[in-house]
Design a protein around this motif. Structure first.
Motif, PDB file in Angstrom:
ATOM      1  N   VAL A  57      31.953  45.521  22.038  1.00  0.00           N
ATOM      2  CA  VAL A  57      31.006  45.957  21.011  1.00  0.00           C
ATOM      3  C   VAL A  57      30.632  44.782  20.126  1.00  0.00           C
ATOM      4  CG1 VAL A  57      30.842  47.339  18.912  1.00  0.00           C
ATOM      5  CG2 VAL A  57      31.783  48.330  20.966  1.00  0.00           C
ATOM      6  N   GLY A  58      29.335  44.651  19.862  1.00  0.00           N
ATOM      7  CA  GLY A  58      28.870  43.602  18.961  1.00  0.00           C
ATOM      8  C   GLY A  58      28.113  44.224  17.810  1.00  0.00           C
ATOM      9  N   LYS A  59      27.317  43.415  17.151  1.00  0.00           N
ATOM     10  CA  LYS A  59      26.560  43.916  16.004  1.00  0.00           C
ATOM     11  C   LYS A  59      25.265  44.509  16.515  1.00  0.00           C
ATOM     12  CE  LYS A  59      25.257  42.261  11.469  1.00  0.00           C
ATOM     13  NZ  LYS A  59      25.155  41.059  10.671  1.00  0.00           N
ATOM     14  N   GLY A  60      25.187  45.825  16.528  1.00  0.00           N
ATOM     15  CA  GLY A  60      23.975  46.477  17.024  1.00  0.00           C
ATOM     16  C   GLY A  60      23.757  46.289  18.512  1.00  0.00           C
ATOM     17  N   CYS A  61      24.816  45.936  19.241  1.00  0.00           N
ATOM     18  CA  CYS A  61      24.653  45.725  20.674  1.00  0.00           C
ATOM     19  C   CYS A  61      25.975  45.988  21.373  1.00  0.00           C
ATOM     20  CB  CYS A  61      24.204  44.292  20.979  1.00  0.00           C
ATOM     21  SG  CYS A  61      25.354  43.054  20.396  1.00  0.00           S
ATOM     22  N   VAL A  62      25.897  46.221  22.673  1.00  0.00           N
ATOM     23  CA  VAL A  62      27.118  46.251  23.496  1.00  0.00           C
ATOM     24  C   VAL A  62      26.892  45.322  24.670  1.00  0.00           C
ATOM     25  CG1 VAL A  62      28.168  48.501  23.084  1.00  0.00           C
ATOM     26  CG2 VAL A  62      26.287  48.329  24.659  1.00  0.00           C
ATOM     27  N   ALA A  63      27.973  44.788  25.184  1.00  0.00           N
ATOM     28  CA  ALA A  63      27.902  43.960  26.382  1.00  0.00           C
ATOM     29  C   ALA A  63      28.833  44.560  27.411  1.00  0.00           C
ATOM     30  CB  ALA A  63      28.339  42.537  26.069  1.00  0.00           C
ATOM     31  N   VAL A  64      28.377  44.554  28.653  1.00  0.00           N
ATOM     32  CA  VAL A  64      29.243  45.035  29.735  1.00  0.00           C
ATOM     33  C   VAL A  64      29.132  44.030  30.881  1.00  0.00           C
ATOM     34  CG1 VAL A  64      27.449  46.562  30.706  1.00  0.00           C
ATOM     35  CG2 VAL A  64      29.844  47.017  31.163  1.00  0.00           C
ATOM     36  N   ALA A  65      30.276  43.737  31.486  1.00  0.00           N
ATOM     37  CA  ALA A  65      30.294  42.716  32.527  1.00  0.00           C
ATOM     38  C   ALA A  65      31.238  43.136  33.629  1.00  0.00           C
ATOM     39  CB  ALA A  65      30.755  41.383  31.943  1.00  0.00           C
ATOM     40  N   SER A  66      30.948  42.695  34.850  1.00  0.00           N
ATOM     41  CA  SER A  66      31.883  42.968  35.942  1.00  0.00           C
ATOM     42  C   SER A  66      31.886  41.786  36.892  1.00  0.00           C
ATOM     43  CB  SER A  66      31.495  44.241  36.699  1.00  0.00           C
ATOM     44  OG  SER A  66      30.500  43.965  37.664  1.00  0.00           O
ATOM     45  N   ASP A  67      32.924  41.720  37.711  1.00  0.00           N
ATOM     46  CA  ASP A  67      32.953  40.669  38.731  1.00  0.00           C
ATOM     47  C   ASP A  67      32.127  41.152  39.920  1.00  0.00           C
ATOM     48  OD1 ASP A  67      35.772  41.175  40.887  1.00  0.00           O
ATOM     49  OD2 ASP A  67      34.694  42.660  39.689  1.00  0.00           O
ATOM     50  N   LEU A  68      32.042  40.315  40.951  1.00  0.00           N
ATOM     51  CA  LEU A  68      31.158  40.648  42.067  1.00  0.00           C
ATOM     52  C   LEU A  68      31.870  40.805  43.401  1.00  0.00           C
ATOM     53  CD1 LEU A  68      28.210  38.220  41.253  1.00  0.00           C
ATOM     54  CD2 LEU A  68      28.271  40.680  40.926  1.00  0.00           C
ATOM     55  N   ARG A  69      33.197  40.754  43.383  1.00  0.00           N
ATOM     56  CA  ARG A  69      33.903  40.752  44.669  1.00  0.00           C
ATOM     57  C   ARG A  69      34.031  42.149  45.219  1.00  0.00           C
ATOM     58  NH1 ARG A  69      39.174  41.551  46.491  1.00  0.00           N
ATOM     59  NH2 ARG A  69      39.764  40.317  48.306  1.00  0.00           N
ATOM     60  N   PHE A  70      33.881  42.269  46.517  1.00  0.00           N
ATOM     61  CA  PHE A  70      34.229  43.497  47.214  1.00  0.00           C
ATOM     62  C   PHE A  70      35.164  43.094  48.333  1.00  0.00           C
ATOM     63  CE2 PHE A  70      34.563  47.315  49.240  1.00  0.00           C
ATOM     64  CZ  PHE A  70      33.824  47.481  50.406  1.00  0.00           C
ATOM     65  N   GLY A  71      36.401  43.538  48.253  1.00  0.00           N
ATOM     66  CA  GLY A  71      37.363  43.122  49.258  1.00  0.00           C
ATOM     67  C   GLY A  71      38.230  44.260  49.721  1.00  0.00           C
ATOM     68  N   ALA A  72      38.973  44.026  50.814  1.00  0.00           N
ATOM     69  CA  ALA A  72      39.977  44.978  51.294  1.00  0.00           C
ATOM     70  C   ALA A  72      41.288  44.213  51.330  1.00  0.00           C
ATOM     71  CB  ALA A  72      39.608  45.495  52.678  1.00  0.00           C
ATOM     72  N   GLN A  73      42.096  44.403  50.320  1.00  0.00           N
ATOM     73  CA  GLN A  73      43.334  43.653  50.108  1.00  0.00           C
ATOM     74  C   GLN A  73      43.012  42.163  50.122  1.00  0.00           C
ATOM     75  OE1 GLN A  73      45.949  45.887  52.970  1.00  0.00           O
ATOM     76  NE2 GLN A  73      47.117  46.252  51.100  1.00  0.00           N
ATOM     77  N   ALA A  74      43.535  41.411  51.089  1.00  0.00           N
ATOM     78  CA  ALA A  74      43.326  39.962  51.013  1.00  0.00           C
ATOM     79  C   ALA A  74      41.963  39.524  51.518  1.00  0.00           C
ATOM     80  CB  ALA A  74      44.417  39.248  51.802  1.00  0.00           C
ATOM     81  N   THR A  75      41.288  40.367  52.259  1.00  0.00           N
ATOM     82  CA  THR A  75      39.992  39.959  52.836  1.00  0.00           C
ATOM     83  C   THR A  75      38.867  40.207  51.857  1.00  0.00           C
ATOM     84  OG1 THR A  75      40.880  40.896  54.861  1.00  0.00           O
ATOM     85  CG2 THR A  75      38.583  40.240  54.904  1.00  0.00           C
ATOM     86  N   THR A  76      37.982  39.225  51.712  1.00  0.00           N
ATOM     87  CA  THR A  76      36.779  39.442  50.899  1.00  0.00           C
ATOM     88  C   THR A  76      35.657  39.823  51.847  1.00  0.00           C
ATOM     89  OG1 THR A  76      37.503  37.824  49.309  1.00  0.00           O
ATOM     90  CG2 THR A  76      35.180  38.389  49.270  1.00  0.00           C
ATOM     91  N   ILE A  77      35.050  40.974  51.582  1.00  0.00           N
ATOM     92  CA  ILE A  77      33.998  41.456  52.485  1.00  0.00           C
ATOM     93  C   ILE A  77      32.627  41.068  51.967  1.00  0.00           C
ATOM     94  CG2 ILE A  77      32.980  43.521  53.509  1.00  0.00           C
ATOM     95  CD1 ILE A  77      35.726  44.842  53.172  1.00  0.00           C
ATOM     96  N   ALA A  78      32.433  41.177  50.635  1.00  0.00           N
ATOM     97  CA  ALA A  78      31.128  40.840  50.071  1.00  0.00           C
ATOM     98  C   ALA A  78      31.331  40.189  48.719  1.00  0.00           C
ATOM     99  CB  ALA A  78      30.260  42.082  49.943  1.00  0.00           C
ATOM    100  N   THR A  79      30.360  39.381  48.319  1.00  0.00           N
ATOM    101  CA  THR A  79      30.464  38.704  47.023  1.00  0.00           C
ATOM    102  C   THR A  79      29.270  39.026  46.149  1.00  0.00           C
ATOM    103  OG1 THR A  79      29.384  36.790  47.977  1.00  0.00           O
ATOM    104  CG2 THR A  79      31.784  36.805  47.983  1.00  0.00           C
TER     105      THR A  79
END
Lengths: 232, 206
Positions: B15-37
Protein backbone atom coordinates in the motif's frame (compact mmCIF):
# COMPACT_ATOMS: atom_id res chain seq x y z
CA UNK A 1 -14.04 -56.23 42.43
CA UNK A 2 -12.14 -57.46 39.40
CA UNK A 3 -12.09 -55.18 36.37
CA UNK A 4 -11.58 -56.71 32.96
CA UNK A 5 -8.48 -55.35 31.24
CA UNK A 6 -9.11 -52.43 28.92
CA UNK A 7 -7.01 -52.16 25.81
CA UNK A 8 -6.05 -48.51 25.51
CA UNK A 9 -3.92 -48.73 22.39
CA UNK A 10 -2.97 -51.70 20.28
CA UNK A 11 -0.12 -51.76 17.77
CA UNK A 12 -0.98 -52.24 14.14
CA UNK A 13 -0.10 -55.70 12.84
CA UNK A 14 3.19 -55.92 10.93
CA UNK A 15 4.24 -52.41 11.95
CA UNK A 16 7.04 -52.07 14.49
CA UNK A 17 6.67 -48.99 16.68
CA UNK A 18 9.97 -47.45 17.60
CA UNK A 19 10.47 -44.59 20.00
CA UNK A 20 13.37 -42.54 18.79
CA UNK A 21 15.45 -40.21 20.93
CA UNK A 22 16.76 -37.31 18.89
CA UNK A 23 20.04 -35.90 20.14
CA UNK A 24 19.35 -32.60 18.40
CA UNK A 25 17.07 -29.64 18.97
CA UNK A 26 17.02 -26.17 17.52
CA UNK A 27 17.08 -23.41 20.10
CA UNK A 28 16.39 -20.75 17.50
CA UNK A 29 17.84 -17.30 16.96
CA UNK A 30 19.45 -15.31 14.20
CA UNK A 31 23.05 -14.24 13.71
CA UNK A 32 24.67 -12.15 10.99
CA UNK A 33 27.96 -10.54 10.07
CA UNK A 34 28.79 -7.72 7.66
CA UNK A 35 32.43 -7.02 6.79
CA UNK A 36 33.53 -3.51 5.89
CA UNK A 37 36.82 -2.23 4.52
CA UNK A 38 38.71 -2.42 7.81
CA UNK A 39 36.11 -3.64 10.28
CA UNK A 40 33.45 -6.30 10.76
CA UNK A 41 30.12 -5.98 12.54
CA UNK A 42 28.48 -9.06 14.00
CA UNK A 43 24.97 -9.12 15.42
CA UNK A 44 22.90 -11.77 17.14
CA UNK A 45 19.70 -11.94 19.17
CA UNK A 46 19.75 -13.33 22.71
CA UNK A 47 16.63 -15.50 22.76
CA UNK A 48 16.84 -19.23 23.46
CA UNK A 49 13.71 -21.26 22.67
CA UNK A 50 12.55 -24.84 22.94
CA UNK A 51 9.53 -25.52 20.76
CA UNK A 52 7.06 -22.73 21.39
CA UNK A 53 8.53 -21.77 24.77
CA UNK A 54 11.23 -19.29 25.61
CA UNK A 55 13.80 -20.83 27.92
CA UNK A 56 15.94 -17.72 28.21
CA UNK A 57 15.82 -14.13 27.08
CA UNK A 58 19.50 -13.53 27.71
CA UNK A 59 21.81 -16.09 26.16
CA UNK A 60 24.75 -14.80 24.17
CA UNK A 61 25.43 -16.25 20.75
CA UNK A 62 28.55 -14.16 20.16
CA UNK A 63 31.94 -15.04 21.52
CA UNK A 64 35.16 -13.09 21.24
CA UNK A 65 37.91 -15.51 20.25
CA UNK A 66 40.84 -13.11 19.84
CA UNK A 67 41.01 -9.34 19.77
CA UNK A 68 40.56 -9.56 16.01
CA UNK A 69 37.96 -12.27 15.70
CA UNK A 70 34.42 -12.95 16.90
CA UNK A 71 32.33 -16.07 16.33
CA UNK A 72 28.53 -16.00 16.10
CA UNK A 73 26.66 -19.29 16.27
CA UNK A 74 23.04 -20.36 16.00
CA UNK A 75 21.45 -23.79 16.31
CA UNK A 76 21.55 -26.05 19.38
CA UNK A 77 22.75 -24.19 22.43
CA UNK A 78 24.44 -27.22 23.98
CA UNK A 79 26.60 -27.76 20.91
CA UNK A 80 27.24 -24.02 20.61
CA UNK A 81 28.48 -23.82 24.20
CA UNK A 82 30.72 -26.87 23.74
CA UNK A 83 32.09 -25.65 20.42
CA UNK A 84 32.91 -22.25 21.88
CA UNK A 85 34.62 -23.85 24.86
CA UNK A 86 36.70 -26.12 22.64
CA UNK A 87 37.76 -23.24 20.42
CA UNK A 88 38.83 -21.11 23.38
CA UNK A 89 40.87 -23.96 24.81
CA UNK A 90 42.60 -24.69 21.53
CA UNK A 91 43.29 -20.99 20.90
CA UNK A 92 44.88 -20.75 24.34
CA UNK A 93 47.06 -23.79 23.53
CA UNK A 94 48.07 -22.20 20.23
CA UNK A 95 49.07 -19.02 22.05
CA UNK A 96 51.31 -20.98 24.42
CA UNK A 97 52.87 -23.06 21.68
CA UNK A 98 53.36 -20.32 19.09
CA UNK A 99 53.78 -17.19 21.16
CA UNK A 100 51.07 -15.29 19.35
CA UNK A 101 47.32 -15.32 18.78
CA UNK A 102 45.82 -17.32 15.92
CA UNK A 103 45.07 -15.17 12.90
CA UNK A 104 41.47 -14.85 11.78
CA UNK A 105 42.09 -16.74 8.55
CA UNK A 106 43.67 -19.59 10.52
CA UNK A 107 40.78 -19.63 12.98
CA UNK A 108 38.44 -19.89 10.02
CA UNK A 109 40.23 -23.00 8.78
CA UNK A 110 40.51 -24.41 12.29
CA UNK A 111 36.79 -24.05 12.90
CA UNK A 112 36.10 -25.90 9.64
CA UNK A 113 38.43 -28.70 10.67
CA UNK A 114 36.83 -28.91 14.12
CA UNK A 115 33.36 -29.15 12.62
CA UNK A 116 34.37 -31.77 10.07
CA UNK A 117 36.04 -33.74 12.84
CA UNK A 118 32.52 -34.58 13.93
CA UNK A 119 31.26 -35.26 10.43
CA UNK A 120 29.31 -38.34 11.52
CA UNK A 121 27.75 -36.83 14.65
CA UNK A 122 27.87 -33.13 13.88
CA UNK A 123 27.74 -30.09 16.06
CA UNK A 124 24.28 -28.70 15.38
CA UNK A 125 25.68 -25.24 14.94
CA UNK A 126 25.38 -22.76 12.10
CA UNK A 127 28.30 -20.43 12.40
CA UNK A 128 29.32 -17.06 11.10
CA UNK A 129 32.87 -15.95 11.85
CA UNK A 130 33.81 -12.28 11.58
CA UNK A 131 36.88 -10.17 12.15
CA UNK A 132 39.85 -8.56 10.50
CA UNK A 133 42.54 -10.51 8.70
CA UNK A 134 46.31 -10.03 8.93
CA UNK A 135 46.18 -7.14 6.47
CA UNK A 136 43.59 -5.31 8.51
CA UNK A 137 40.83 -5.98 5.96
CA UNK A 138 37.38 -6.87 7.29
CA UNK A 139 36.30 -10.44 6.65
CA UNK A 140 33.35 -12.73 7.32
CA UNK A 141 33.10 -16.48 6.90
CA UNK A 142 29.94 -18.56 6.72
CA UNK A 143 29.77 -22.25 7.62
CA UNK A 144 27.41 -25.16 7.44
CA UNK A 145 27.09 -27.68 10.28
CA UNK A 146 29.89 -29.93 9.05
CA UNK A 147 32.50 -27.35 8.23
CA UNK A 148 32.03 -26.29 4.62
CA UNK A 149 33.05 -22.63 4.64
CA UNK A 150 33.56 -19.64 2.42
CA UNK A 151 34.93 -16.16 2.91
CA UNK A 152 32.21 -13.63 2.14
CA UNK A 153 31.43 -9.96 2.61
CA UNK A 154 28.30 -10.70 4.63
CA UNK A 155 26.42 -13.69 5.90
CA UNK A 156 23.56 -14.69 8.15
CA UNK A 157 22.38 -17.91 9.73
CA UNK A 158 19.73 -19.26 12.08
CA UNK A 159 15.95 -19.30 12.07
CA UNK A 160 15.86 -15.77 10.69
CA UNK A 161 18.41 -16.48 7.97
CA UNK A 162 15.87 -16.60 5.14
CA UNK A 163 14.44 -13.28 6.31
CA UNK A 164 17.76 -11.50 6.64
CA UNK A 165 19.81 -12.86 3.74
CA UNK A 166 17.77 -11.23 0.90
CA UNK A 167 18.01 -7.91 2.72
CA UNK A 168 21.79 -8.29 2.92
CA UNK A 169 21.91 -9.17 -0.80
CA UNK A 170 19.97 -6.03 -1.64
CA UNK A 171 21.56 -3.53 0.72
CA UNK A 172 25.16 -4.71 1.16
CA UNK A 173 25.89 -6.22 -2.24
CA UNK A 174 23.50 -3.78 -3.94
CA UNK A 175 21.99 -6.54 -6.05
CA UNK A 176 19.30 -5.37 -8.50
CA UNK A 177 20.56 -1.81 -8.06
CA UNK A 178 22.77 -1.29 -11.08
CA UNK A 179 23.00 2.45 -10.52
CA UNK A 180 23.90 2.32 -6.85
CA UNK A 181 27.53 3.31 -6.17
CA UNK A 182 29.55 0.66 -4.32
CA UNK A 183 31.28 2.97 -1.88
CA UNK A 184 32.98 2.27 1.44
CA UNK A 185 30.68 2.47 4.42
CA UNK A 186 31.57 3.51 7.96
CA UNK A 187 31.11 1.12 10.82
CA UNK A 188 28.37 3.25 12.46
CA UNK A 189 26.17 2.89 9.37
CA UNK A 190 26.74 -0.84 9.24
CA UNK A 191 25.90 -1.13 12.94
CA UNK A 192 22.62 0.69 12.35
CA UNK A 193 21.89 -1.56 9.38
CA UNK A 194 22.57 -4.73 11.39
CA UNK A 195 20.23 -3.41 14.10
CA UNK A 196 17.51 -2.82 11.49
CA UNK A 197 18.00 -6.27 10.00
CA UNK A 198 17.65 -7.96 13.40
CA UNK A 199 14.63 -5.83 14.22
CA UNK A 200 12.92 -6.93 11.02
CA UNK A 201 13.82 -10.56 11.67
CA UNK A 202 12.42 -10.20 15.19
CA UNK A 203 9.11 -8.93 13.80
CA UNK A 204 8.37 -11.96 11.65
CA UNK A 205 10.40 -14.82 13.13
CA UNK A 206 8.99 -16.13 16.38
CA UNK A 207 12.34 -17.48 17.53
CA UNK A 208 14.13 -14.13 17.24
CA UNK A 209 13.68 -11.37 19.79
CA UNK A 210 14.27 -10.17 23.39
CA UNK A 211 17.66 -8.45 23.03
CA UNK A 212 20.36 -8.14 20.43
CA UNK A 213 24.11 -7.96 20.87
CA UNK A 214 26.41 -6.24 18.43
CA UNK A 215 30.17 -6.64 18.34
CA UNK A 216 32.30 -4.48 16.06
CA UNK A 217 35.82 -5.70 15.30
CA UNK A 218 38.35 -3.05 14.35
CA UNK A 219 42.12 -2.83 14.41
CA UNK A 220 41.76 -0.72 17.56
CA UNK A 221 39.79 -3.43 19.34
CA UNK A 222 36.33 -4.91 19.76
CA UNK A 223 33.36 -2.90 21.00
CA UNK A 224 30.17 -4.49 22.31
CA UNK A 225 26.67 -3.07 22.41
CA UNK A 226 23.31 -4.41 23.51
CA UNK A 227 19.87 -3.28 22.39
CA UNK A 228 16.29 -4.32 23.03
CA UNK A 229 14.15 -6.28 20.62
CA UNK A 230 10.49 -7.13 21.05
CA UNK A 231 9.66 -9.52 23.84
CA UNK A 232 6.70 -11.12 22.05
CA UNK B 1 7.14 -31.53 -0.51
CA UNK B 2 3.78 -29.93 0.02
CA UNK B 3 1.33 -29.55 -2.86
CA UNK B 4 1.46 -25.79 -2.43
CA UNK B 5 5.19 -25.83 -3.12
CA UNK B 6 5.00 -27.87 -6.32
CA UNK B 7 4.87 -25.00 -8.79
CA UNK B 8 6.56 -22.31 -6.69
CA UNK B 9 5.78 -18.69 -7.43
CA UNK B 10 5.49 -15.50 -5.43
CA UNK B 11 3.19 -12.51 -5.34
CA UNK B 12 3.46 -9.34 -3.27
CA UNK B 13 1.16 -6.34 -2.75
CA UNK B 14 1.97 -3.07 -0.98
CA UNK B 15 0.00 0.00 0.00
CA UNK B 16 1.24 3.46 -0.89
CA UNK B 17 -0.16 6.96 -0.77
CA UNK B 18 -3.34 6.82 -2.81
CA UNK B 19 -2.03 3.80 -4.68
CA UNK B 20 -1.37 0.09 -4.41
CA UNK B 21 1.33 -1.94 -6.08
CA UNK B 22 1.14 -5.62 -6.87
CA UNK B 23 3.96 -7.71 -8.28
CA UNK B 24 4.63 -11.33 -9.09
CA UNK B 25 7.43 -13.44 -10.48
CA UNK B 26 7.17 -15.07 -13.89
CA UNK B 27 8.30 -18.65 -13.36
CA UNK B 28 6.11 -21.62 -14.07
CA UNK B 29 7.77 -24.83 -13.02
CA UNK B 30 7.16 -28.40 -11.86
CA UNK B 31 9.44 -28.92 -8.87
CA UNK B 32 12.97 -28.55 -10.23
CA UNK B 33 12.00 -28.16 -13.88
CA UNK B 34 11.16 -24.73 -15.26
CA UNK B 35 8.48 -25.04 -17.91
CA UNK B 36 7.80 -21.40 -18.76
CA UNK B 37 9.25 -18.02 -17.87
CA UNK B 38 6.35 -15.83 -18.88
CA UNK B 39 3.59 -16.75 -16.48
CA UNK B 40 2.55 -13.84 -14.30
CA UNK B 41 0.45 -14.62 -11.26
CA UNK B 42 -1.45 -11.35 -11.08
CA UNK B 43 -4.70 -10.97 -12.98
CA UNK B 44 -6.84 -7.94 -13.66
CA UNK B 45 -10.47 -8.15 -12.60
CA UNK B 46 -11.16 -4.51 -13.33
CA UNK B 47 -9.07 -1.37 -13.44
CA UNK B 48 -9.21 -0.97 -9.70
CA UNK B 49 -9.08 -4.59 -8.64
CA UNK B 50 -6.36 -7.19 -9.16
CA UNK B 51 -6.08 -10.76 -7.94
CA UNK B 52 -2.84 -12.64 -7.36
CA UNK B 53 -2.78 -16.44 -7.19
CA UNK B 54 0.08 -18.58 -5.92
CA UNK B 55 -0.03 -22.26 -5.14
CA UNK B 56 -0.83 -25.13 -7.47
CA UNK B 57 -1.09 -23.73 -11.00
CA UNK B 58 -3.86 -26.10 -11.98
CA UNK B 59 -6.05 -24.88 -9.13
CA UNK B 60 -5.02 -21.27 -9.80
CA UNK B 61 -6.42 -21.53 -13.31
CA UNK B 62 -9.63 -23.16 -12.11
CA UNK B 63 -10.19 -20.61 -9.38
CA UNK B 64 -9.36 -17.75 -11.70
CA UNK B 65 -12.02 -18.92 -14.15
CA UNK B 66 -14.52 -19.16 -11.32
CA UNK B 67 -13.58 -15.69 -10.06
CA UNK B 68 -13.89 -14.15 -13.51
CA UNK B 69 -17.26 -15.85 -13.95
CA UNK B 70 -18.56 -14.60 -10.62
CA UNK B 71 -17.26 -11.06 -11.09
CA UNK B 72 -18.71 -10.74 -14.56
CA UNK B 73 -22.02 -12.00 -13.24
CA UNK B 74 -21.73 -9.49 -10.41
CA UNK B 75 -21.20 -6.64 -12.92
CA UNK B 76 -24.22 -7.73 -14.92
CA UNK B 77 -26.48 -7.98 -11.91
CA UNK B 78 -25.24 -5.01 -9.93
CA UNK B 79 -24.47 -2.82 -12.94
CA UNK B 80 -21.23 -1.75 -11.29
CA UNK B 81 -17.74 -3.10 -10.83
CA UNK B 82 -16.93 -5.28 -7.82
CA UNK B 83 -14.94 -3.71 -5.03
CA UNK B 84 -11.72 -5.38 -3.81
CA UNK B 85 -13.00 -5.92 -0.28
CA UNK B 86 -16.15 -7.57 -1.63
CA UNK B 87 -14.10 -9.74 -3.97
CA UNK B 88 -11.88 -10.76 -1.09
CA UNK B 89 -14.92 -11.90 0.83
CA UNK B 90 -16.27 -13.69 -2.23
CA UNK B 91 -13.05 -15.65 -2.72
CA UNK B 92 -12.93 -16.45 0.97
CA UNK B 93 -16.41 -17.96 0.77
CA UNK B 94 -15.62 -19.85 -2.42
CA UNK B 95 -12.58 -21.44 -0.79
CA UNK B 96 -14.29 -22.33 2.47
CA UNK B 97 -17.01 -24.12 0.57
CA UNK B 98 -14.27 -26.63 -0.21
CA UNK B 99 -13.10 -26.79 3.40
CA UNK B 100 -12.53 -30.57 3.47
CA UNK B 101 -11.19 -30.91 -0.07
CA UNK B 102 -9.64 -27.52 -0.74
CA UNK B 103 -8.30 -25.76 -3.76
CA UNK B 104 -4.53 -25.52 -3.31
CA UNK B 105 -4.38 -21.81 -3.97
CA UNK B 106 -3.18 -18.84 -1.97
CA UNK B 107 -5.03 -15.80 -3.24
CA UNK B 108 -4.17 -12.15 -2.83
CA UNK B 109 -6.57 -9.31 -3.58
CA UNK B 110 -5.61 -5.69 -4.02
CA UNK B 111 -7.06 -2.52 -5.39
CA UNK B 112 -8.62 0.84 -4.70
CA UNK B 113 -12.16 1.23 -3.52
CA UNK B 114 -14.75 3.77 -2.63
CA UNK B 115 -15.20 7.36 -3.75
CA UNK B 116 -11.80 8.25 -2.26
CA UNK B 117 -9.98 5.33 -3.92
CA UNK B 118 -8.78 4.00 -0.61
CA UNK B 119 -6.14 1.28 -1.00
CA UNK B 120 -7.15 -2.25 -0.02
CA UNK B 121 -5.02 -5.39 0.19
CA UNK B 122 -5.74 -8.81 1.57
CA UNK B 123 -4.41 -12.36 1.36
CA UNK B 124 -5.89 -15.74 2.25
CA UNK B 125 -4.83 -19.26 3.00
CA UNK B 126 -6.12 -22.21 1.02
CA UNK B 127 -9.37 -22.46 2.95
CA UNK B 128 -10.16 -18.78 2.81
CA UNK B 129 -8.98 -17.36 6.14
CA UNK B 130 -8.59 -13.68 5.31
CA UNK B 131 -5.68 -11.52 6.33
CA UNK B 132 -6.35 -7.79 6.08
CA UNK B 133 -3.20 -5.77 6.33
CA UNK B 134 -2.44 -2.07 6.22
CA UNK B 135 1.08 -2.33 4.85
CA UNK B 136 1.87 -5.33 2.67
CA UNK B 137 0.77 -8.89 1.98
CA UNK B 138 2.59 -11.67 0.25
CA UNK B 139 1.81 -15.19 -0.95
CA UNK B 140 3.83 -18.11 -2.22
CA UNK B 141 4.72 -20.75 0.33
CA UNK B 142 8.33 -21.14 -0.81
CA UNK B 143 9.26 -17.47 -0.48
CA UNK B 144 7.36 -16.19 2.52
CA UNK B 145 10.33 -15.94 4.85
CA UNK B 146 12.63 -14.34 2.31
CA UNK B 147 10.02 -11.76 1.35
CA UNK B 148 8.89 -11.02 4.92
CA UNK B 149 12.42 -10.16 5.96
CA UNK B 150 13.11 -7.69 3.23
CA UNK B 151 9.61 -6.17 3.09
CA UNK B 152 9.62 -5.59 6.84
CA UNK B 153 12.87 -3.65 6.47
CA UNK B 154 12.34 -1.70 3.28
CA UNK B 155 8.63 -0.87 3.49
CA UNK B 156 7.43 2.40 4.89
CA UNK B 157 3.95 3.90 4.71
CA UNK B 158 2.77 6.71 2.41
CA UNK B 159 5.11 6.11 -0.46
CA UNK B 160 4.36 7.87 -3.74
CA UNK B 161 3.66 5.60 -6.74
CA UNK B 162 7.15 5.92 -8.21
CA UNK B 163 8.87 5.24 -4.89
CA UNK B 164 6.49 2.38 -4.20
CA UNK B 165 7.46 0.86 -7.53
CA UNK B 166 11.13 0.92 -6.55
CA UNK B 167 10.51 -0.58 -3.13
CA UNK B 168 8.22 -3.38 -4.28
CA UNK B 169 10.55 -4.26 -7.16
CA UNK B 170 13.61 -4.46 -4.92
CA UNK B 171 11.74 -6.51 -2.33
CA UNK B 172 10.39 -9.01 -4.84
CA UNK B 173 13.60 -9.42 -6.84
CA UNK B 174 15.81 -9.80 -3.77
CA UNK B 175 13.35 -12.16 -2.15
CA UNK B 176 12.88 -14.53 -5.10
CA UNK B 177 16.63 -14.66 -5.70
CA UNK B 178 16.90 -16.73 -2.55
CA UNK B 179 14.18 -19.17 -3.66
CA UNK B 180 14.91 -21.82 -6.22
CA UNK B 181 11.27 -22.21 -7.22
CA UNK B 182 10.50 -18.56 -7.98
CA UNK B 183 12.01 -15.91 -10.19
CA UNK B 184 12.83 -15.57 -13.87
CA UNK B 185 11.87 -11.91 -13.83
CA UNK B 186 8.88 -10.06 -12.46
CA UNK B 187 5.85 -8.04 -13.46
CA UNK B 188 4.77 -5.04 -11.38
CA UNK B 189 1.47 -3.13 -11.57
CA UNK B 190 1.07 0.25 -9.88
CA UNK B 191 -2.61 1.05 -9.47
CA UNK B 192 -3.61 4.67 -8.94
CA UNK B 193 -6.98 6.33 -9.27
CA UNK B 194 -6.57 7.29 -12.89
CA UNK B 195 -4.22 4.70 -14.35
CA UNK B 196 -2.50 1.37 -13.96
CA UNK B 197 1.16 1.30 -14.92
CA UNK B 198 2.56 -2.16 -15.64
CA UNK B 199 6.23 -2.90 -15.98
CA UNK B 200 8.09 -6.12 -16.64
CA UNK B 201 11.44 -6.49 -14.88
CA UNK B 202 14.31 -8.62 -15.96
CA UNK B 203 15.80 -10.21 -12.87
CA UNK B 204 18.18 -13.12 -12.48
CA UNK B 205 17.30 -15.63 -15.18
CA UNK B 206 17.83 -18.68 -13.08
Amino acid sequence: MEASPVIVSAPLPNVKEQARFSPYTNNGGTVLAVAGKDFCVLGADTRMSEGYSITSRNVSKLIQLTNKCVLASSGMQADIATLHKILLIRLEMYKHENGREMSTTSIAQFLANTLYGKRFFPYYTFNVLGGIDDNGVGCAYSYDAVGSFERVRYSSSGTGQSLVQPLLDNQVAKKHQPNAPLEDVVSEDVEQFVRDALNSAGERDIYTGDHMELKTVKATGITSQKFDLKFD
Amino acid sequence: MSILEYNGGACLAMVGKGCVAVASDLRFGAQATTIATNMPKVHRINDKCFVGLAGLTSDNQTILNKILFRTKLYSLREEREIKPSVLSNLISTMLYEKRFGPYYVEPLVCGLEGPEDKPFISAMDLIGAPLLAEDFVLIGSTVTEALFGICESLYRPNLEPEELFEIISQCLLAGVDRDALSGWGAVVHIITKDKVVSRTLRGRQD
